[in-house]
Design a protein around this motif. Sequence first.
Motif, PDB file in Angstrom:
ATOM      1  N   MET A  69       0.839  -1.180   0.000  1.00  0.00           N
ATOM      2  CA  MET A  69       0.000   0.000   0.000  1.00  0.00           C
ATOM      3  C   MET A  69       0.881   1.239   0.000  1.00  0.00           C
ATOM      4  N   LEU A  70       0.546   2.207  -0.841  1.00  0.00           N
ATOM      5  CA  LEU A  70       1.339   3.413  -1.005  1.00  0.00           C
ATOM      6  C   LEU A  70       0.812   4.515  -0.100  1.00  0.00           C
ATOM      7  N   ARG A  71       1.702   5.179   0.614  1.00  0.00           N
ATOM      8  CA  ARG A  71       1.302   6.311   1.468  1.00  0.00           C
ATOM      9  C   ARG A  71       2.032   7.547   0.976  1.00  0.00           C
ATOM     10  N   LEU A  72       1.274   8.556   0.604  1.00  0.00           N
ATOM     11  CA  LEU A  72       1.875   9.799   0.143  1.00  0.00           C
ATOM     12  C   LEU A  72       1.732  10.847   1.232  1.00  0.00           C
ATOM     13  N   ASP A  73       2.846  11.390   1.690  1.00  0.00           N
ATOM     14  CA  ASP A  73       2.798  12.429   2.698  1.00  0.00           C
ATOM     15  C   ASP A  73       2.679  13.782   2.015  1.00  0.00           C
ATOM     16  N   PRO A  74       1.707  14.597   2.427  1.00  0.00           N
ATOM     17  CA  PRO A  74       1.553  15.919   1.811  1.00  0.00           C
ATOM     18  C   PRO A  74       2.791  16.786   2.021  1.00  0.00           C
ATOM     19  N   ASP A  75       2.979  17.736   1.094  1.00  0.00           N
ATOM     20  CA  ASP A  75       4.077  18.690   1.220  1.00  0.00           C
ATOM     21  C   ASP A  75       3.897  19.505   2.502  1.00  0.00           C
ATOM     22  N   PRO A  76       4.990  20.039   3.071  1.00  0.00           N
ATOM     23  CA  PRO A  76       4.859  20.905   4.250  1.00  0.00           C
ATOM     24  C   PRO A  76       3.931  22.072   3.929  1.00  0.00           C
ATOM     25  N   GLY A  77       2.991  22.329   4.807  1.00  0.00           N
ATOM     26  CA  GLY A  77       2.052  23.418   4.581  1.00  0.00           C
ATOM     27  C   GLY A  77       0.915  23.072   3.654  1.00  0.00           C
TER      28      GLY A  77
ATOM     29  N   LEU B   2      -9.166  21.947 -19.348  1.00  0.00           N
ATOM     30  CA  LEU B   2      -9.254  22.924 -20.439  1.00  0.00           C
ATOM     31  C   LEU B   2     -10.251  24.020 -20.090  1.00  0.00           C
ATOM     32  N   GLN B   3     -11.402  23.624 -19.575  1.00  0.00           N
ATOM     33  CA  GLN B   3     -12.425  24.610 -19.215  1.00  0.00           C
ATOM     34  C   GLN B   3     -11.959  25.505 -18.067  1.00  0.00           C
ATOM     35  N   LEU B   4     -11.154  24.946 -17.167  1.00  0.00           N
ATOM     36  CA  LEU B   4     -10.647  25.726 -16.042  1.00  0.00           C
ATOM     37  C   LEU B   4      -9.444  26.579 -16.430  1.00  0.00           C
ATOM     38  N   GLY B   5      -8.866  26.290 -17.606  1.00  0.00           N
ATOM     39  CA  GLY B   5      -7.705  27.042 -18.064  1.00  0.00           C
ATOM     40  C   GLY B   5      -6.429  26.694 -17.318  1.00  0.00           C
ATOM     41  N   ILE B   6      -6.308  25.430 -16.892  1.00  0.00           N
ATOM     42  CA  ILE B   6      -5.105  24.998 -16.159  1.00  0.00           C
ATOM     43  C   ILE B   6      -4.519  23.748 -16.780  1.00  0.00           C
ATOM     44  N   GLU B   7      -3.257  23.470 -16.429  1.00  0.00           N
ATOM     45  CA  GLU B   7      -2.643  22.182 -16.722  1.00  0.00           C
ATOM     46  C   GLU B   7      -2.513  21.437 -15.404  1.00  0.00           C
ATOM     47  N   ILE B   8      -2.819  20.156 -15.423  1.00  0.00           N
ATOM     48  CA  ILE B   8      -2.811  19.368 -14.196  1.00  0.00           C
ATOM     49  C   ILE B   8      -1.386  18.972 -13.813  1.00  0.00           C
ATOM     50  N   ASP B   9      -1.057  19.163 -12.556  1.00  0.00           N
ATOM     51  CA  ASP B   9       0.175  18.620 -11.978  1.00  0.00           C
ATOM     52  C   ASP B   9      -0.233  17.290 -11.334  1.00  0.00           C
ATOM     53  N   TYR B  10       0.148  16.185 -11.950  1.00  0.00           N
ATOM     54  CA  TYR B  10      -0.364  14.885 -11.529  1.00  0.00           C
ATOM     55  C   TYR B  10       0.208  14.402 -10.201  1.00  0.00           C
TER      56      TYR B  10
ATOM     57  N   ARG C  37      -4.821  12.862   3.709  1.00  0.00           N
ATOM     58  CA  ARG C  37      -4.101  12.201   4.802  1.00  0.00           C
ATOM     59  C   ARG C  37      -4.352  10.694   4.842  1.00  0.00           C
ATOM     60  N   SER C  38      -5.088  10.188   3.896  1.00  0.00           N
ATOM     61  CA  SER C  38      -5.473   8.777   3.921  1.00  0.00           C
ATOM     62  C   SER C  38      -4.447   7.892   3.228  1.00  0.00           C
ATOM     63  N   PRO C  39      -4.329   6.626   3.675  1.00  0.00           N
ATOM     64  CA  PRO C  39      -3.450   5.690   2.974  1.00  0.00           C
ATOM     65  C   PRO C  39      -4.016   5.371   1.591  1.00  0.00           C
ATOM     66  N   LEU C  40      -3.154   5.388   0.589  1.00  0.00           N
ATOM     67  CA  LEU C  40      -3.584   5.159  -0.793  1.00  0.00           C
ATOM     68  C   LEU C  40      -3.356   3.708  -1.171  1.00  0.00           C
ATOM     69  N   LEU C  41      -4.433   3.018  -1.502  1.00  0.00           N
ATOM     70  CA  LEU C  41      -4.323   1.634  -1.951  1.00  0.00           C
ATOM     71  C   LEU C  41      -3.741   1.582  -3.359  1.00  0.00           C
ATOM     72  N   ARG C  42      -4.363   2.324  -4.275  1.00  0.00           N
ATOM     73  CA  ARG C  42      -3.899   2.343  -5.665  1.00  0.00           C
ATOM     74  C   ARG C  42      -4.580   3.499  -6.383  1.00  0.00           C
TER      75      ARG C  42
ATOM     76  N   ARG D 297       5.611   5.555 -13.506  1.00  0.00           N
ATOM     77  CA  ARG D 297       6.748   5.642 -12.583  1.00  0.00           C
ATOM     78  C   ARG D 297       6.508   6.603 -11.423  1.00  0.00           C
ATOM     79  N   ASN D 298       5.328   7.236 -11.423  1.00  0.00           N
ATOM     80  CA  ASN D 298       5.052   8.238 -10.384  1.00  0.00           C
ATOM     81  C   ASN D 298       3.721   8.001  -9.681  1.00  0.00           C
ATOM     82  N   GLY D 299       3.431   6.731  -9.427  1.00  0.00           N
ATOM     83  CA  GLY D 299       2.316   6.403  -8.551  1.00  0.00           C
ATOM     84  C   GLY D 299       1.008   6.009  -9.196  1.00  0.00           C
ATOM     85  N   TYR D 300       0.956   5.950 -10.536  1.00  0.00           N
ATOM     86  CA  TYR D 300      -0.289   5.625 -11.217  1.00  0.00           C
ATOM     87  C   TYR D 300      -0.239   4.247 -11.876  1.00  0.00           C
ATOM     88  N   ARG D 301      -1.337   3.530 -11.801  1.00  0.00           N
ATOM     89  CA  ARG D 301      -1.531   2.317 -12.598  1.00  0.00           C
ATOM     90  C   ARG D 301      -2.281   2.754 -13.849  1.00  0.00           C
TER      91      ARG D 301
END
Length: 200
Positions: free
Chosen positions: A1-9, A37-45, A55-60, A83-87
């Motif tokens: 199980m993968l756990r991602l800790d949020p960035d400080p702040g 596209l509608q929001l006018g942003i690019e996603i940082d995955y 704060r939850s443990p990430l199964l997948r 290579r960065n957490g996605y199946r």
Amino acid sequence: MLRLDPDPGFQPADPLQDNRGRVAIFIDGSNLFYAALQLGIEIDYTRLLKTLSGRSPLLRSFFYTGVDRNNEKQQGFLLWMRRNGYRVVTKELTQLPDGSKRANLDVEIAVDMLSLVRWYETAVLVSGDGDLAYAVNAVSYQGARVEVVSLRSMTSDQLINLADRYIDLESIKDQIKKTNRPSSAYLYRPGFTTDEEDEG
């Protein structure tokens, strides 16, 4: 199980949601692309994954998309995702009579949500597609919570009504957008038009 800790702040979309248990994330790639596209942003995955898991443990985390095997940029992007957490779950694009291309992955999303339901407590579905409402209902009957994340204008009312929690992408766009654009960034580009998108 993968756990991602949020960035400080870093603050999740709703800091009070601490009792979500194990989380599984299911992202409809094309739906998210058109919402961005509608929001006018690019996603940082990377930020997206941290925001959705909080704060939850990430199964997948799953990312579903149609692919063009001859598109080297897209292949590079999908390799980065793996290579960065996605199946990554893919399907070949098919040519439609009007010349556009499409790959519908609703079945794959629904099957994965139901197949894994005994291993997670909360499913996060990033899609507004009303065709997934039946799967959301079925997952709920198995005892799991379902959170739907999508742009309100692209989200089926039925999907919102069945979800335990709905999050409008507009409300978290600052947490998931790219803050700067690297010169060699891989950008997600589906191979079909918005006309083919089912908004429920």
